[in-house]
Scaffold this motif. Structure first.
Motif: not given
Length: 364
Positions: A304-325, A334-341
């Motif tokens: 997601p290009s929305d920071s809140t949605a990106f955060a919500s999915r970040l670990y889920r995505t990393l875990r799923d990809l990590d299991q796919q070899d 991430p873009p600049s701006g403190e909502e992305w920090d």
């Protein structure tokens, strides 16, 4: 243990969890940020079990989770009795922050009361506290009538869990663990941490969903970043907090960030990269296309290009990809701006710790 919030079955399960905590056991439970691995904050043996189960260094402090007072009419809520057993003094700024953001994903660091166990503070004279907003976490804490220390329910340095299934897979075969299933975590990254222990300026120790701009807008309190020059004396004594090591949140698969349009540059840093690369691309961008690297099979993963949605999915995505070899995972910077920090912080630490040797980085 899966339960719907508010059901009679849930009450039974929560009572069982409270009993487990009182007996010195560990309980994994949902918060709005990530799942926590909980122990009674007044029980030194139970706290040691957390460090052992996670493989966490004993000088790395834990966060105490407390129940909000029963009255939710903000004008009436009295946090003093809740915090009195834990903190030495409560400033006006602290109470403003608490009234504005608790329960929620904001952790505050105070000078600790002398009764607080050094096992949970990493030997420091400060204690980190928050009131989680998840209804199951609140119910558990309210029934326990005490504090629960709860770092993320994963092995130290690894990707944080945002579902009960993540916790189960993390500790399968390692730990006889009671898990309260509260569905997927909404916020998806750990809480913002603010240091109030020096008594001068509030300082941001870990970015998260709640930003300094939002804090200023709601409370008029200015939160300083550690790099600001007028803080040099205070800087030298900033407390250690959860999630502050250079390597953290890390998948086993090598993870790197690429700047806009520079996927191939990121690949060229990996001359030995095999053939399979997962590339996260913004859902607002056009696709990568197949240009330029004949020996590599790319697969695009939309993020997601929305920071809140990106955060919500970040670990889920990393875990799923990590299991796919995959041989390599690439994420866009991430873009600049403190909502992305907050997500930038997590991704940088995850990149540094990622790869087959991530367990040795984590102990660095």
């Amino acid at each position: 243990m899966s339960s719907e919030s508010g059901s009679p079955q849930l009450a039974v399960v929560i009572n069982e969890a409270v009993q487990t905590l009182r007996e010195g056991g560990l309980v994994a439970f949902p918060t709005e940020t990530v799942y926590g691995l909980g122990a009674d904050a007044k029980n030194p043996d139970a706290i040691k079990k957390i460090f052992t189960a996670k493989g966490r260094p004993s000088n790395h402090p834990l966060i105490v989770h407390l129940a909000a007072p029963d009255r939710f009419d903000q004008a009436q809520v009295d946090w003093m009795p809740v915090l009195a057993p834990w903190v030495r003094d409560l400033s006006e700024d602290a109470l403003k922050l608490i009234h504005a953001f608790w329960p929620g994903p904001l952790t505050l660091v105070f000078k600790k009361d002398k009764s607080v166990l050094t096992e949970l503070t990493g030997g420091q004279d400060t204690v980190a506290i928050r009131a989680p907003a998840h209804p199951i976490a609140q119910e558990l804490l309210r029934k326990l009538k005490g504090g629960v220390v709860a770092p993320s329910a994963n092995r130290f340095g690894k990707v944080s869990p945002t579902s009960a299934a993540d916790v189960r897979s993390e500790f399968a075969g390692l730990l006889d663990l009671m898990i309260l299933d509260g569905g997927d975590c909404e916020v998806g990254i750990e809480s913002t941490i603010i240091d109030l222990s020096s008594g001068t300026h509030p300082i941001l120790l870990r970015p998260g969903l709640i930003t300094p701009t939002e804090i200023f807008a709601k409370t008029g309190i200015r939160v300083y970043s550690p790099g600001e020059s007028n803080l040099s004396e205070q800087e030298s004594s900033l407390p250690r907090v959860s999630g502050s090591l250079r390597a953290h949140y890390a998948p086993r698969t090598p993870l790197r960030m690429y700047s806009s349009g520079r996927v191939l540059d990121a690949l060229s840093e990996f001359p030995d990269t095999k053939s399979r690369v997962a590339v996260a691309v913004w859902d607002s961008d056009s696709s990568l296309g197949d240009d330029g690297h004949p020996s590599v099979h790319f697969e695009e993963v939309l993020v997601p290009s929305d920071s809140t949605a990106f955060a919500s999915r970040l670990y889920r995505t990393l875990r799923d990809l990590d299991q796919q070899d995959w041989d390599l995972i690439l994420f866009p910077e991430p873009p600049s701006g403190e909502e992305w920090d907050g997500v930038r912080d997590r991704l940088q630490r995850a990149c540094f710790g990622s790869g087959p040797s991530s367990s040795s980085h984590a102990n660095n």
